[in-house]
Scaffold this active site. Structure first.
Site, PDB file in Angstrom:
ATOM      1  CB  SER A 173      43.734  48.812  41.790  1.00  7.55           C
ATOM      2  OG  SER A 173      44.867  48.851  42.617  1.00  7.55           O
ATOM      3  CE1 TYR A 206      40.895  46.565  46.218  1.00  6.69           C
ATOM      4  CE2 TYR A 206      43.188  46.863  45.570  1.00  6.69           C
ATOM      5  CZ  TYR A 206      41.906  47.373  45.733  1.00  6.69           C
ATOM      6  OH  TYR A 206      41.652  48.683  45.388  1.00  6.69           O
TER       7      TYR A 206
HETATM    8  P1  NAP Z   1      35.504  54.060  49.683  1.00  9.67           P
HETATM    9  O1  NAP Z   1      35.785  55.430  50.175  1.00  9.67           O
HETATM   10  O2  NAP Z   1      35.347  52.941  50.679  1.00  9.67           O
HETATM   11  O3  NAP Z   1      34.219  54.113  48.727  1.00  9.67           O
HETATM   12  C1  NAP Z   1      33.670  52.945  48.195  1.00  9.67           C
HETATM   13  C2  NAP Z   1      32.176  53.110  48.083  1.00  9.67           C
HETATM   14  O4  NAP Z   1      31.621  51.882  47.571  1.00  9.67           O
HETATM   15  C3  NAP Z   1      31.513  53.362  49.441  1.00  9.67           C
HETATM   16  O5  NAP Z   1      30.484  54.318  49.338  1.00  9.67           O
HETATM   17  C4  NAP Z   1      30.959  51.987  49.795  1.00  9.67           C
HETATM   18  O6  NAP Z   1      29.872  52.023  50.689  1.00  9.67           O
HETATM   19  C5  NAP Z   1      30.538  51.497  48.421  1.00  9.67           C
HETATM   20  N1  NAP Z   1      30.322  50.059  48.430  1.00  9.67           N
HETATM   21  C6  NAP Z   1      31.048  49.104  49.065  1.00  9.67           C
HETATM   22  N2  NAP Z   1      30.478  47.901  48.886  1.00  9.67           N
HETATM   23  C7  NAP Z   1      29.379  48.099  48.127  1.00  9.67           C
HETATM   24  C8  NAP Z   1      28.376  47.244  47.620  1.00  9.67           C
HETATM   25  N3  NAP Z   1      28.383  45.938  47.881  1.00  9.67           N
HETATM   26  N4  NAP Z   1      27.392  47.791  46.864  1.00  9.67           N
HETATM   27  C9  NAP Z   1      27.340  49.115  46.614  1.00  9.67           C
HETATM   28  N5  NAP Z   1      28.270  49.977  47.067  1.00  9.67           N
HETATM   29  C10 NAP Z   1      29.270  49.475  47.821  1.00  9.67           C
HETATM   30  O7  NAP Z   1      36.655  53.571  48.689  1.00  9.67           O
HETATM   31  P2  NAP Z   1      37.555  54.341  47.588  1.00  9.67           P
HETATM   32  O8  NAP Z   1      38.928  54.373  48.094  1.00  9.67           O
HETATM   33  O9  NAP Z   1      36.892  55.572  47.134  1.00  9.67           O
HETATM   34  O10 NAP Z   1      37.527  53.238  46.450  1.00  9.67           O
HETATM   35  C11 NAP Z   1      36.680  53.313  45.313  1.00  9.67           C
HETATM   36  C12 NAP Z   1      37.201  52.333  44.272  1.00  9.67           C
HETATM   37  O11 NAP Z   1      38.534  52.709  43.919  1.00  9.67           O
HETATM   38  C13 NAP Z   1      37.263  50.886  44.760  1.00  9.67           C
HETATM   39  O12 NAP Z   1      36.901  50.024  43.705  1.00  9.67           O
HETATM   40  C14 NAP Z   1      38.718  50.715  45.113  1.00  9.67           C
HETATM   41  O13 NAP Z   1      39.145  49.386  45.020  1.00  9.67           O
HETATM   42  C15 NAP Z   1      39.372  51.576  44.039  1.00  9.67           C
HETATM   43  N6  NAP Z   1      40.722  52.006  44.379  1.00  9.67           N
HETATM   44  C16 NAP Z   1      40.976  52.724  45.505  1.00  9.67           C
HETATM   45  C17 NAP Z   1      42.279  53.104  45.785  1.00  9.67           C
HETATM   46  C18 NAP Z   1      42.637  53.877  47.021  1.00  9.67           C
HETATM   47  O14 NAP Z   1      43.832  53.963  47.334  1.00  9.67           O
HETATM   48  N7  NAP Z   1      41.715  54.465  47.732  1.00  9.67           N
HETATM   49  C19 NAP Z   1      43.316  52.749  44.914  1.00  9.67           C
HETATM   50  C20 NAP Z   1      43.014  52.025  43.761  1.00  9.67           C
HETATM   51  C21 NAP Z   1      41.709  51.664  43.501  1.00  9.67           C
HETATM   52  P3  NAP Z   1      30.161  51.911  52.290  1.00  9.67           P
HETATM   53  O15 NAP Z   1      31.058  53.069  52.623  1.00  9.67           O
HETATM   54  O16 NAP Z   1      28.793  52.005  52.874  1.00  9.67           O
HETATM   55  O17 NAP Z   1      30.821  50.591  52.495  1.00  9.67           O
END
Ligand code: NAP
Length: 246
Positions: free
Chosen positions: A129, A142
């Protein structure tokens, strides 16, 4: 022959965009997630039900994939957000964030290394991130977990360079995904703020005056996984619309 990519958290948001783009680019993709994607026909990954906090299960599933395939790419992407300062972060909260965001990555990397070492080739991408580079308020656990992922990328890059295994951290800024919407919803619920006003404020905070899209992060991940990036390792790759340049 198709290259093989293992991804965690590929059913939603950034992970789902990565799955789709890798499939379009002729990868065979194995998605380890809590539940399958609802993207249907768009998403022809091979789903394995897996909670990444169960390190034994992560190891078993990946070992099973490696019995039949050489694993070319790991995208350790599963993660959760948690908003609180240090005083409002209980030990249980800290453990939860660390177990998913950091120990999940540790387990997945350990599990793919035997296949990558045997093949003397591999690309590991950790979804960190912008909060691996800068801190944001009310994000104690986080911030810490994402900084840890940056460290894992560097350490893995150094320890496995002799096997031609590259490890890099991808550092997105604010990307419009379900995780983003959930974070804003939680904030609005607590503060009584209006969601569309907060969303507009978020956009204005970005030098490019908009949020990132998951497809844009997926393009960076595809590049870093490819041979076009074969001299890039141990790096933190920022994709944040200029946010951390301020
Ligand atoms: P998201 O839409 O919530 O997708 C995350 C996925 O990971 C979901 O399918 C979730 O399943 C799954 N997950 C959560 N806990 C898990 C576990 N214990 N075991 C296996 N799978 C699990 O989030 P996203 O925004 O795409 O984020 C993806 C990554 O990018 C994360 O690491 C996040 O920190 C990082 N990130 C995101 C942003 C942002 O602004 N969106 C910015 C920087 C970094 P469920 O939906 O069933 O919980």
């Amino acid at each position: 022959m198709k290259k093989v990519c293992v991804i965690t958290g590929g059913s939603s948001g950034i992970g789902l965009s990565i799955v789709k783009l890798f499939i379009e680019n002729n990868y065979q993709v194995f998605n380890l997630d809590l539940s399958p994607s609802t993207a249907g026909a768009d998403c022809k990954s091979e789903y394995r039900q897996c909670d990444v906090t169960n390190t034994q299960l992560v190891s078993e599933i990946i070992a099973d994939i490696a019995k039949q395939h050489t694993i070319d790419v790991l995208v350790s992407n599963a993660g959760i957000h948690f908003s609180a300062n240090i005083e409002n972060t209980s030990e249980a909260d800290l453990d939860k964030v660390f177990n998913i965001n950091v120990k999940g990555a540790y387990a997945a990397i350990k599990a793919v290394l035997p296949s990558m070492k045997a093949n003397k080739n591999g690309a590991i991408l950790l979804m960190a991130s912008d909060q691996a580079l800068i801190a944001k308020q009310n994000s104690f656990a986080y911030n810490l977990s994402k900084s840890a992922l940056a460290s894992i990328a560097k350490t893995t890059a150094l320890d496995y360079a002799s096997y031609n295994i590259r490890a890099n951290a991808v550092c997105p800024g604010t990307i419009e995904t379900p995780l983003y919407h959930q974070a804003i919803d939680n904030y609005c619920q607590k503060s009584g703020a209006d969601k569309s006003a907060i969303h507009l404020e978020e956009e204005k905070l970005q030098p490019l005056q908009r949020l990132g899209q998951p497809e844009e992060v997926a393009e960076l991940v595809l590049f870093l996984a490819s041979d076009k990036a074969k001299f890039i390792t141990g790096s933190l790759q920022v994709i944040d619309g200029g946010y951390t340049a301020q």
